[in-house]
Design an enzyme around this catalytic site. Sequence first.
Site, short mmCIF file in Angstrom:
data_model
loop_
_atom_site.label_atom_id
_atom_site.label_comp_id
_atom_site.label_asym_id
_atom_site.label_seq_id
_atom_site.Cartn_x
_atom_site.Cartn_y
_atom_site.Cartn_z
N SER A 85 0.80 -1.23 0.00
CA SER A 85 0.00 0.00 0.00
C SER A 85 0.83 1.27 0.00
CB SER A 85 -0.88 0.07 1.25
OG SER A 85 -1.30 -1.19 1.65
N THR A 187 -1.96 2.93 4.02
CA THR A 187 -1.22 4.19 4.07
C THR A 187 -0.54 4.39 5.42
OG1 THR A 187 -2.86 5.20 2.64
CG2 THR A 187 -1.58 6.69 4.01
N THR A 205 1.58 6.97 0.45
CA THR A 205 0.73 5.85 0.04
C THR A 205 0.86 5.58 -1.46
OG1 THR A 205 -1.55 5.02 0.16
CG2 THR A 205 -1.29 7.28 -0.55
N ARG A 215 -6.44 8.81 -10.40
CA ARG A 215 -7.11 9.02 -9.11
C ARG A 215 -6.09 9.43 -8.04
NH1 ARG A 215 -6.70 6.96 -3.63
NH2 ARG A 215 -8.74 7.11 -2.68
N VAL A 216 -6.41 10.47 -7.31
CA VAL A 216 -5.59 10.88 -6.18
C VAL A 216 -6.49 10.89 -4.95
CG1 VAL A 216 -4.35 12.84 -5.17
CG2 VAL A 216 -3.97 12.24 -7.56
N GLY A 217 -5.98 10.36 -3.84
CA GLY A 217 -6.79 10.28 -2.63
C GLY A 217 -6.50 11.43 -1.66
N ASP A 218 -6.72 11.17 -0.41
CA ASP A 218 -6.55 12.19 0.63
C ASP A 218 -5.09 12.39 1.03
OD1 ASP A 218 -6.66 9.49 1.64
OD2 ASP A 218 -6.64 10.33 3.67
N THR A 238 -5.96 7.34 7.44
CA THR A 238 -5.80 6.19 6.55
C THR A 238 -7.19 5.69 6.20
OG1 THR A 238 -4.81 3.99 6.29
CG2 THR A 238 -5.59 4.57 8.48
N GLY A 239 -7.29 4.97 5.11
CA GLY A 239 -8.59 4.44 4.72
C GLY A 239 -9.08 5.08 3.43
N GLY A 241 -9.86 7.34 0.90
CA GLY A 241 -9.50 8.75 0.80
C GLY A 241 -10.66 9.66 0.44
N1 ASP Z 1 -6.00 6.90 2.10
C1 ASP Z 1 -5.43 6.24 0.96
C2 ASP Z 1 -6.09 6.71 -0.27
O1 ASP Z 1 -7.30 6.88 -0.28
C3 ASP Z 1 -5.51 4.77 0.96
C4 ASP Z 1 -5.57 4.05 2.25
O2 ASP Z 1 -5.15 4.54 3.28
O3 ASP Z 1 -6.03 2.91 2.22
O4 ASP Z 1 -5.43 6.85 -1.27
#
Ligand code: ASP
Length: 327
Positions: A85, A187, A205, A215-218, A238-239, A241
Amino acid sequence: MNSRRKFLQNTALGGMLAGSSDFWIRQAAQFDRPEKNAFPVVIATWGPNLKANEAAWEVLSNGGRALDAVEAGVKVPEANPRDSSVGYGGFPDREGHVTLDACIMDEFGNAGSVSFLENIKHPISVARRVMEKTPHVMLSGEGALQFALSEGFPKEELLTDKARQAWEEWKIESNYKPKINVERHDTIGMVAIDAQQRIAGACTTSGLAFKMRGRVGDSPVIGAGMFVDNEVGGAAATGLGELVLRTLGSFLVVEEMRRGAHPQKAVEKAIRRIVQKYPKEVEENQVGFIALDKKGRHGAFGIHKGFNYVLYQRNENRVYEAGNVLG
Ligand code: ASP
């Protein structure tokens, strides 16, 4: 009763009391005693990151700066091909490319970030260079890569055989559905306070496995994936995004602490905000926050059971289960 047995008992009780804020504050308070040896301290998302904490502690325990500690810390999973990850060995997007996101903040409120960066093993160090060597906060994609190369970072293939194989298997059904805590790590977000009480944070991450290209997350977004204010504390997420981006979760946690909330109350507030606003999406998706305040107190909380974190304080580096709201 020794403290480990006591902790395990408390954790079991915690499962029954999921969502009970007072219980989790008491758990966090076991380590609070800010007046006594609270610093240095480092906290990071997910149990497998004990080694990342160790690398950060190495800097902190030698009188180093929190910023150097968090960079050194998160570089550990970035370089680990078994961590699917983060960084090298991260699972690719649906077209087979590993694309990385990272951000960093120092005690002065300076921030740097990279998103959609390919072929660079240590995006956190590129984010730091963005912070220190450019007038900008965030560089993306091709531009971020060009900047990294101009700074001397080597161009590397980040797709490992294991990640390629997972992608090949995924392609058979091409069914994109994030799974809760699927590997019990994800992450890495890290916040540290050094002996001089300087606070810094980092987050890095490879994002969601098999995500849409682009795609870009948080994680690289300051205030979403991570936020630090030296007067208050810091937080990281984490999680999924998308849930954190829509609620600017890490900023919310820090602002709650600014208003006087214990870090545990603050992370719970951010999780409950997500659950209240997106009740359908949270059913099958995890988000977790960690936080440290200026006193060296910490908090951690997730939507679902299974989120854990690592805390290194008073010469002890351990994994703890976080509380959760939905069980
Ligand atoms: N937060 C990260 C994202 O959404 C991924 C993750 O932590 O699982 O890119």
